[in-house]
Write a protein that holds these residues in place. Structure first.
Motif, PDB file in Angstrom:
ATOM      1  N   HIS A 332     -28.058   7.552   0.508  1.00 21.15           N
ATOM      2  CA  HIS A 332     -28.729   6.732   1.321  1.00 21.15           C
ATOM      3  C   HIS A 332     -30.345   7.188   1.261  1.00 21.15           C
ATOM      4  N   SER A 333     -30.854   6.157   1.357  1.00 24.06           N
ATOM      5  CA  SER A 333     -32.614   6.304   1.358  1.00 24.06           C
ATOM      6  C   SER A 333     -33.167   5.228   2.406  1.00 24.06           C
ATOM      7  N   SER A 335     -34.301   2.686   2.280  1.00 23.27           N
ATOM      8  CA  SER A 335     -34.118   1.282   2.308  1.00 23.27           C
ATOM      9  C   SER A 335     -32.896   0.669   1.730  1.00 23.27           C
ATOM     10  N   VAL A 336     -32.037   1.539   1.024  1.00 21.13           N
ATOM     11  CA  VAL A 336     -30.716   1.206   0.379  1.00 21.13           C
ATOM     12  C   VAL A 336     -29.669   2.285   0.434  1.00 21.13           C
ATOM     13  N   SER A 337     -28.450   1.853   0.270  1.00 19.77           N
ATOM     14  CA  SER A 337     -27.460   2.770   0.328  1.00 19.77           C
ATOM     15  C   SER A 337     -26.107   2.233  -0.292  1.00 19.77           C
ATOM     16  N   CYS A 338     -25.230   3.262  -0.827  1.00 20.78           N
ATOM     17  CA  CYS A 338     -24.308   2.893  -1.665  1.00 20.78           C
ATOM     18  C   CYS A 338     -23.067   4.073  -1.366  1.00 20.78           C
ATOM     19  N   TYR A 393     -29.375   3.162 -11.576  1.00 18.31           N
ATOM     20  CA  TYR A 393     -30.276   2.630 -10.708  1.00 18.31           C
ATOM     21  C   TYR A 393     -31.442   1.752 -11.367  1.00 18.31           C
ATOM     22  N   VAL A 397     -34.315   1.623  -6.772  1.00 14.57           N
ATOM     23  CA  VAL A 397     -32.938   1.130  -6.044  1.00 14.57           C
ATOM     24  C   VAL A 397     -31.594   1.529  -6.771  1.00 14.57           C
ATOM     25  N   GLN A 399     -28.165   1.402  -7.639  1.00 17.73           N
ATOM     26  CA  GLN A 399     -27.037   0.192  -7.584  1.00 17.73           C
ATOM     27  C   GLN A 399     -25.688   0.790  -7.341  1.00 17.73           C
TER      28      GLN A 399
END
Length: 1457
Positions: A332-333, A335-338, A393, A397, A399
């Motif tokens: 998690h950051s 702006s983005v999560s995976c 990444y 970001v 990926q």
């Protein structure tokens, strides 16, 4: 026994916390810059290799031990001939041929470190600033420590305590908390956070000094370094931010202000509700503004799985945070999560989603992690596997996440990266490892994420280490062939993917003997049946169950060294022994190409000095006496003998002269009796009393305290006598002196001189007249005067380069008097007044205190520093370790002031003084000083360079001991087996490889070798026997010297097998497979399978052999194994049987059952099948958790009952029973008394009466206590009951039916209570040894003889004892203890009294008496200065001798091994 002493004999070794940081040096300081390798076949596959940058320190904690290490790197060089003698571990990798951990400082704290972090100042590589260590202790104590160069140790920079009445509101009414404080630090060092009391966050604001230009300027000055400091602290209540259950928090990278991410659970769930309520966790990111004390929420993420437990901050440039759970990893950051699912238990939030899964199944609960690169993290799982997690990444970001398997390794308690080439696996369950890693890019067309299956794990045992050597032929071939610890993690998906290939190699390991679950006390293989007294104790050893799973091992511990004897001869009246080399003239060797290295050269002669003559023996194949044929001086005793002129000559010093010999031929004879014949006749009885040899000088101390020097001339191989001008007109006589040869291409003491920059490049300028080759190093003369002043002179110019007043008093630091004491030492001013006050009483016993022997030595090694040893008249041994301190320039002022008094011209001071030399005193807890009777003239210190691969020195006398130098730390191992030792020397010849010779006071000369199976780099010598299984309990069968032990091995089974074994056989229920699909039934599950192994020690000292294995049934756990003596009622004889108690573990639906098994261990050992035979087995209700034999009957604890059985030879028949409350943990028996420890209801005290056949409850402790171990403590005629509990306490109870508070005898009364600070798992009762003070009393009272101490082992790997004391000694030591709490500065500011208070964890507890003294605190007394020791003794109304004698008696009375 109303009074006892608590003493730790082997400190904790199980490492709980490890961190890396620049503590002792900054990242700009000398970093080992490695030259890139020359272009060879490597370059094609391995792209330009990153240099090993500056390497930070490693800081570890084990229990209450804090240690700081520095990583020493050996670079690969072509001149490897020099290092070939010590084969480095793990071959060559990335230009390094080896790396090892070297101890900087070690401390015993009065408190257990809960968590630890390093506060860095930021500033990246090349910064001049240093880091500090933040330690957190129960309940909410925080200490910040920094390294102080001037004392070569840690000092406190700030302390923060959030306990006590004014902070009581933080607890919000709660008393017990699930865990201690957790400390984390902002990566740029702007602040730290400590989570205390589950929901209170303490923010430590770091001082921002040194960020301006002035600060940088100041730091670049020569001596001053700035360490990170904490300026202030404040509290944030997380409850006010609507957080209820905080699991973890961390500071993330890449924000302008510090940002803290907190993982917390909004509402709790549990196993029975998981199918409905599973995504209960969330992360919240707070921006911490330390100036405004504000903390706004900047982002958050919800719906994380309930089993998420750990956060990992992703380094820049990516940023963000990884959330690790048992079955998933989330990124998690802002702006983005995976997410990445790790196994089939990972469920998506709703069934429509599909989550990416890893290519293999793994569970990540209880994992530890650290970063190898900015996008690759290494995870260590609960099974000891290492996994690599790659973040794929683009820009910032991420990926996707990719997980790949690597090697298996030790089960870790912590893992930390050290610099950019090493990581450290800290372990509580096995040996901790230092691993070097490299990462190369390789091109490969394999499918992405593919991992080669390979052999060889990162383990500590030697065979796999040998496999890790790289052959330089074809690196990629190697990797595929599986010789390297390599791994492929793939980059984005182009067919020709660039892969990161990691290789690992183990460089060093730290021994750990914990967790000690059980131990037993047995005879050593080389035991001497005729030994008596204290020598008899070294017949025994402790065999311990330690480790877990594949790190499980038997540790064989011995407190004292017992050398393996090759031969012995009787030789009465011996005074000293020496071995000397003899090189034939160089001409003979020049043609033979095989020049032997210095270390491997054999000795030529053994010189034995008797009372009135000297014997000479040849040390060829056989020791033959050649006294008649050699031209040695044989008509009187010898003072010393040694080699001169590069071993071409032997010099022999005797009372009235000296001889120089070439082999057996004398080349020079010098008489030293009366140097000037015209002098008075009194000079005739002037003789040599001691001598010291350092090629080409011999220093002689004459009987009147004057000094003569023999100077050798290497060109003619002759010596001449001089008296150095300094010593010609001496006012006071010299009590001890020695020569110190600072060997090596870079002599160490040269660096401490003020003009050190001159001496680095120019060898010739220093050597001056002797014309000796420049790599011979320098020679110094150390002199100690009767007044206690120590001076160091250069030889042969005899300029004074260093001097210390009052060396006798044993200061903690020695500083050159010209510089003056460091002003910040608070003790200095205090001593001045106390000296005048104290009156004449104390002066008397100090006047005769002087140094009788000195030794200084620097052993081989690249970064070693010299040690300085001194022995005083009362047998005290001092040890100092030299260190380099480049003070700031303002020390010149004090020089000018003192130079007038010292009447030394300023010019000479500034040029030749070793101004930067300092010494720090090293504590010697494990050395028991001897009580000297009269003045013994013989030398007690013998330095050895290689005995069985170890280096150090041997101190002979009535308490002989080995001082071994391992990783720049001193390991002291006593040698008890022969009593007093008169003389010692090393012997290296054909039959005795790197061995030793010593002569006992009984007049036996013994030629021995050091036992090679033990490792001596531990508090006690230890031999580890790997079991590859978890050991649980061990017992000893003395008749056959066998050790039966319970082990459990994890076995992977299919699920349907596991389920079918859980059925209650009697009920005959069929198991329903309704809820399970067929593929789920074939899934595997790990269960522990138990067996009892009977092991026999190997005669040659190799690995132990398993004689026979007794397997348990499926689902059956062996709980206890004991050797019991039963009275057979049919044959009317006693039988010794092996009894095993077991339990079936079949889940909560099946009633508990257990078996009791009796085996007889056969007489004929030829056929191992017939070694044991089962004589009885019976199934009982309840688990058989403890067994004991009571006056020929068998006492069995089955479930909540204890039943006493008679043995008929074929049957066990119950005769009496007693209902215990819940579950019996331990049974102890003395005569007809029984002590029973319950898992939750404390202890019960019973007696057995034969006539009524009944077990009577005498008394019990009415409190609730979760017992770990129990035992009886016997002191003369008093019986006490000792119990240890889950809160790391020990309590001593007694039975006193006549006292009113015992409720008519129903209640056990508390005699003493004490907080050990570790879980005590086993007590062993051993008889104490008689000590000197007992023997002096005319009528030996029976109390002293029948006195037992309890040896105990803990889960931290520490071993200690609780020993009874008589009241007088106890009162004296207790008063001393109260004094020392204030008199001694304690590391990290901890209070020893608070640490030893009983910890009740919030439960109601009535405090008991404090009738135990703490030897951990009392041992500081010997480290005080002499004046302070006398002062403290005077204040408590006793004498120094009395206190030291009491402490001495205690350590002698408990030297059981």
């Amino acid at each position: 026994m109303s009074y006892a002493a608590f003493k730790v004999m082997h400190w904790a070794t199980g490492i709980e916390n490890c961190v890396a940081g620049f503590i002792t040096h900054s990242s700009a300081d000398a970093a080992p810059k490695l030259p890139p390798l020359q272009t060879d076949e490597f370059e094609s596959e391995w792209t330009a290799r990153k240099e090993t940058g500056p390497i930070p320190n490693l800081v570890v904690t084990a229990g209450n031990i804090l240690e700081v290490y520095v990583v020493r790197v050996q670079e690969e060089d072509n001149r490897s001939s020099r290092s070939s003698t010590e084969a480095k571990r793990g071959g060559v990798m990335a230009g390094l041929s080896g790396a090892s951990l070297e101890l900087v400082c070690s401390y015993k704290l009065h408190g257990n470190v809960e968590t630890m972090a390093v506060l860095s100042m930021g500033g990246g590589d090349g910064s001049r600033k240093r880091d500090s260590i933040i330690l957190a202790f129960q309940d909410a104590k925080i200490s910040v420590l920094e390294f102080d160069d001037s004392i070569h140790g840690l000092c406190i920079s700030s302390m923060h305590c959030f306990e006590g009445p004014e902070w009581h509101y933080l607890k919000r009414g709660r008393e017990s908390f699930a865990r201690g404080p957790i400390v984390k630090v902002d990566p740029q060092g702007r602040c730290g956070g400590v989570l205390v009391y589950d929901l209170q966050m303490i923010i430590l604001k770091s001082a921002q000094a040194g960020y301006g230009f002035a600060g940088d300027d100041e730091a670049s000055g020569s001596g001053s370094t700035i360490s990170a400091r904490v300026e202030s602290s404040y509290v944030i209540s997380l409850r006010d931010l609507d957080m209820k259950h905080v699991k973890d928090f961390i500071f993330v990278h890449g924000y302008i202000e510090p940002v803290m991410v907190i993982l917390h659970e909004r509402e709790l769930t549990w196993a029975g509700r998981v199918s409905w309520k599973h995504h209960t966790c969330m992360v919240s990111a707070l921006s911490i503004s330390t100036t405004l004390k504000q903390h706004p929420l900047i982002w958050s993420a919800v719906n994380l799985p309930h089993d998420a437990y750990k956060l990992l901050a992703v380094p820049s440039p990516i940023g963000g945070v990884l959330v690790i759970g048992s079955n998933t990893i989330h990124y998690h950051s802002q702006s983005v999560s995976c997410v990445l699912a790790l196994n089939n238990f990972a469920v998506p939030l709703d069934s429509s989603q599909d989550i990416p899964r890893s290519s293999f199944n793994v569970e990540l609960d209880a994992a530890n992690a650290t970063w190898l690169l900015h996008d690759v993290a290494i995870l260590s799982t609960k099974t000891g596997e290492l996994l690599l997690l790659t973040l794929v990444y683009d820009g910032r970001v991420v990926q996707r996440l990719e997980l790949s398997k690597s090697k298996a390794s030790v089960l870790t308690s912590g893992i930390t990266t050290i610099g950019n080439s090493f990581f450290f696996l800290g372990s509580r369950l096995g040996d901790s490892l230092l691993v070097q890693y490299t990462c190369g890019m390789g091109t490969s067309t394999t499918t992405s994420g593919h991992v080669k299956e390979e052999v060889g794990d990162i383990e500590t045992d030697a065979p796999s280490v040998k496999r890790l050597r790289r052959s330089p032929s074809d690196p990629l071939q190697d990797i595929v062939g599986g010789e390297e610890l390599s791994l492929y993690g793939s980059a984005p998906n182009n067919s020709e993917s660039v892969q990161k290939i990691f290789s690992f190699t183990v460089r060093d390991s730290l021994i750990n003997v914990g967790p000690l679950k059980d131990f037993s006390y047995g005879l050593r293989l080389n035991a001497d049946p005729n030994a008596t007294g204290i020598a008899k104790q070294s017949n025994y050893e402790l065999v311990c169950c330690s480790g877990h799973g594949k790190n499980g091992a038997l540790c064989v511990l011995q407190q004292s060294i017992r050398p393996e004897m090759i031969t012995e001869v009787e030789l009465p009246g011996c005074k000293g022994i020496w071995t000397v080399y003899h090189k034939n003239t160089r001409g003979h060797n020049s043609d033979s190409s095989k020049m032997v290295s210095e270390d491997d050269e054999y000795h030529a002669y053994l010189i034995i000095s008797l009372e009135s003559r000297t014997m000479v023996l040849e040390t060829a194949d056989l020791l033959g006496e050649v006294t008649e044929t050699v031209e040695y001086y044989v008509l009187g005793s010898t003072v010393t003998a040694g080699n001169l002129f590069g071993r071409r000559r032997v010099v022999q010093i005797f009372a009235r002269g000296a001889r120089v010999l070439d082999g057996s031929y004398m080349t020079q004879d010098i008489s030293l009796g009366s140097p000037n014949p015209g002098s008075s006749s009194g000079s005739d009885n002037l003789t040599v009393s001691s001598a010291s040899i350092a090629d080409p000088y011999v220093l002689l101390r004459m009987s009147d305290g004057s000094i003569q020097l023999l100077i050798g001339d290497p060109s003619t191989c002759t010596v001449s006598v001089t008296v150095p001008a300094v010593f010609e007109s001496l006012k006071e006589s010299i009590s001890a002196c020695t020569l110190y040869h600072d060997k090596g291409p870079e002599p160490w003491l040269r660096k401490t001189s003020t003009d050190a920059w001159l001496s680095t490049g120019i060898g010739e300028a220093i050597d001056g007249a002797d014309g000796a080759p420049s790599d011979q190093g320098d020679i110094y003369c150390l002199v100690c005067y009767e007044s206690g002043t120590l001076e160091i002179f250069e030889v042969p110019s005899f300029k004074c380069v260093f001097s210390v007043d009052k060396f006798v008093s044993g200061k903690t630091h020695l500083v050159d008097t010209v510089i003056g004491e460091p002003s910040k030492d608070p003790h200095v001013s205090r001593n001045k007044n106390s000296d005048e006050m104290a009156g004449k009483v104390k002066k008397e016993n100090v006047l005769n205190m002087k140094v009788v022997e000195l030794a200084m030595q620097r052993w081989l090694g690249q970064h070693t520093r010299p040690f300085l040893f001194g022995i005083l008249t009362d047998g005290t041994v001092f040890c100092y370790h030299a260190f380099l301190y480049e003070g700031s320039e303002n020390s010149l002022k004090t020089e000018e002031a003192t130079s007038l008094q010292n009447s030394v011209s300023l010019s000479s001071i500034s040029t030749s003084r070793l101004r930067n030399l300092r010494f720090v005193r090293v504590p010697l807890e494990s050395y028991t000083r001897e009580e000297t009777s009269g003045l013994s003239t013989c030398q007690r210190i013998t330095i050895f360079k290689n005995v069985g691969g170890y280096q150090g020195l041997f101190v002979s006398g009535s308490r002989p001991a080995w001082f071994m130098i391992c990783r720049e730390r001193l390991r002291v191992h006593p040698q008890l087996c022969d009593g007093s030792i008169v003389a010692f020397t090393v012997l290296h010849n054909v039959n005795c490889n790197h061995g030793l010779i010593y002569v006992t006071s009984q007049g036996f000369l013994k030629i021995c070798q050091l036992p090679s199976v033990s490792s001596y780099d531990n508090y006690w010598p230890v031999q580890k026997i790997p079991l590859k299984a978890t050991p649980h309990q061990v017992t000893y069968f003395a008749e056959k010297n066998l050790y039966p032990l319970i082990v459990s091995i994890p076995v992977v089974k299919p699920l349907n097998q596991v389920l079918s074994s859980l059925v209650d056989q009697e009920g005959g229920h069929q198991i329903d497979h309704d809820g399970l699909s067929p593929d789920e039934l074939h899934r595997t599950y790990t269960v522990d399978e138990f067996e009892v192994r009977i092991m026999e020690p190997e005669k040659s000292g190799g690995p132990w052999q398993t004689k026979v294995t007794i397997p348990m049934q499926s689902c059956e756990s062996a709980l206890t194994v004991r050797m019991v003596t039963l009275f057979n009622t049919t044959t009317k004889e006693n039988e010794t049987l092996l009894a095993i108690g077991t339990a079936y573990v079949q889940g909560e639906d099946v009633a508990a059952r257990g078996r009791v098994l009796l085996f007889s261990i056969g007489r004929n050992t030829d056929n191992p099948q017939n070694l044991v035979s089962e004589v009885y087995s019976k199934e009982l209700k309840g688990a058989i958790s403890a067994l004991a034999s009571l006056q020929g009957h068998l006492l069995i604890a089955s479930g909540p009952k204890i039943i006493l059985h008679k043995w008929t030879g074929t049957e066990l028949n119950g005769v009496a029973f007693f209902d215990a409350p819940l579950y019996v943990v331990s049974l102890n028996i003395v005569k007809n008394f029984i002590l029973l420890g319950d898992i939750h209801k404390s202890i019960y005290f019973l007696s057995w009466k034969e006539q009524g056949a009944q077990l009577n409850l005498l008394a019990k402790d009415f409190g609730n206590l979760d017992c770990f171990a129990t035992e009886f403590l016997i002191d003369g005629t008093t019986l006490s009951l000792v119990v240890s509990d889950d809160q790391k306490n020990v309590q001593i109870f007694y039975y006193a039916p006549k006292m009113s508070e015992s409720w008519k005898g129903h209640k056990l009364l508390s005699r003493a209570e004490f907080h050990v600070g570790a879980h005590v798992t086993k007590f062993l009762r051993l008889q104490m040894l008689p000590t000197s003070s007992d023997r002096t009393t005319a009528a030996p009272s029976s109390d002293k003889t029948n006195r037992f101490a309890l040896l105990f082992g803990t889960l931290d790997g520490s071993i200690g004892c609780i020993a009874p004391l008589d009241e007088l000694t106890f009162r004296r030591l207790q008063t001393l203890q109260r004094k020392l709490i204030d008199a001694v500065p304690h590391v990290a500011g901890l209070n020893p009294r608070a640490f030893r208070q009983f910890h009740s964890n919030g439960k109601a507890h009535r405090p008991g008496p404090e009738n135990i003294v703490d030897c951990e605190l009392l041992c500081h007394y010997e480290m005080l200065q002499l004046e302070e020791q006398l002062d403290v003794a005077h204040q408590i109304g006793t004498t120094r001798e009395q206190i030291l004698s009491n402490l001495n008696d205690l350590s002698l009375g408990t030297s059981f091994l």
